[in-house]
Design an enzyme around this catalytic site. Structure first.
Site: not given
Length: 321
Positions: A115, A247, A265, A287, A289
């Site tokens: 990121s 999750d 994502d 984002h 995973d």
């Protein structure tokens, strides 16, 4: 329901929920050290950056997986919320310290950034190319993220709403820093947001264009030469939000995805993730995973992030990096 069906369902739920599920087949990899890279790997976190909190790694189980492949791995302490330039300067300090302590054994680094960590790595690559052998960005919003535009639109900096949001966000960021034993930095949420809204991302890319695609959704160059230093460039990303159902980030990214046009994502658009050699841009991953979060709860129907990272260590090693 038949007992064997109950057992199968229970086993499936357990396999989806166990933190270690992504490493059930680690034995298949052996110990031949094919991922022993020439230069150490530095895992650069994104926003909410931390190394370890309460025994949970930001890069969940990834450093140990890479070390088993033979790589030397470092995870720097980076501010939870700040501009990539400020985060990059902090990273440079730590890389210089590691290099100095090695007495010449370490000269450069393979930076792998998640990121904002990818954008932070780009900053370091441009201002200190002597430190960098390669940059790999994972799910990084190089062209910005519409989420930043939404937040700065709803809560403009300096407005009544913005002041409250800033105080709350920076308190959270400072707590993350504290829990991660990072006492050097104070969070600055608007410095981060100003870099990832549309004008901020455009300004950063104008200043540091190296590695970006020439076309809207194309490949970037596989390598660049900056200051006489050749640097290899890679990226990959995903286009899923709801990947396990267990999750808690799935629901969050299902909502945030509504603000992003096209495949994404939950934070980063597919084309926005392109940088250098695009290994793949449509993994069935959200984002988080790619960092094997949350606690290893990732899709059983996609390549494990541990496997992706092992493969990349081998890719870097094979490239002489």
């Amino acid at each position: 329901m038949n007992s064997w069906i109950k057992s199968a369902v229970a086993a499936l739920i357990l396999s989806l929920s166990l933190p270690a599920q992504a490493g059930l087949f680690d034995w298949l990899w052996g110990s031949n050290k094919q991922g022993a890279t020439k230069y150490p790997i530095v895992l650069v976190p994104g926003i909410f950056a931390f190394d370890t909190i309460a025994g949970v790694d930001y890069w969940y189980r990834i450093p140990s997986a890479l070390e088993k492949e033979g790589a030397t791995v470092f995870v720097p302490k980076i501010n939870a919320f700040d501009s990539s330039a400020m985060r990059g300067e902090r990273l440079i300090q730590q890389l210089d310290a590691i290099r100095a302590a090695s007495n010449g054994a370490i000269t450069r680094f393979n930076l792998i950034g998640h990121s904002q960590g990818g954008v932070t790595s780009r900053y370091v690559m441009n201002v200190r190319p002597d430190l960098v052998a390669s940059v790999t960005t994972l799910h990084s919003p190089h062209k910005g993220s519409p989420l930043a535009d939404v937040v700065t639109g709803v809560a403009p900096e300096g407005s009544l709403t913005g002041v409250g949001f800033e105080a709350l966000a920076n308190t959270v960021g400072n707590l993350v820093n504290l829990l991660s034993a990072n006492k050097a930095d104070r969070s600055d949420i608007y410095a981060m947001l100003a870099e990832f809204n549309k004008p901020g991302a455009a300004a950063f890319n104008t200043l540091f264009p190296a590695g970006l695609p020439a076309s809207e959704c194309g490949q970037g160059p596989s390598s660049v030469n900056l200051g006489g230093h050749a640097i290899r460039l890679y990226s990959w990303s995903g286009t899923a939000q709801f990947t396990t159902g267990l999750d808690p980030s799935d629901a969050l990214f299902g909502i945030t995805s509504l603000a992003i046009p096209g495949p994404d994502d939950g934070v980063t658009g597919r084309c926005s993730s392109h940088f250098g050699q695009v290994i793949r841009d449509d993994y069935f991953m959200n984002h988080l995973d790619v960092t094997n979060q949350v606690l290893g709860m990732v899709s059983l129907f996609e390549t494990s992030p541990l496997t992706l990272m092992r493969n990349h260590a081998r890719r870097l090693a094979n490239a002489g990096l």
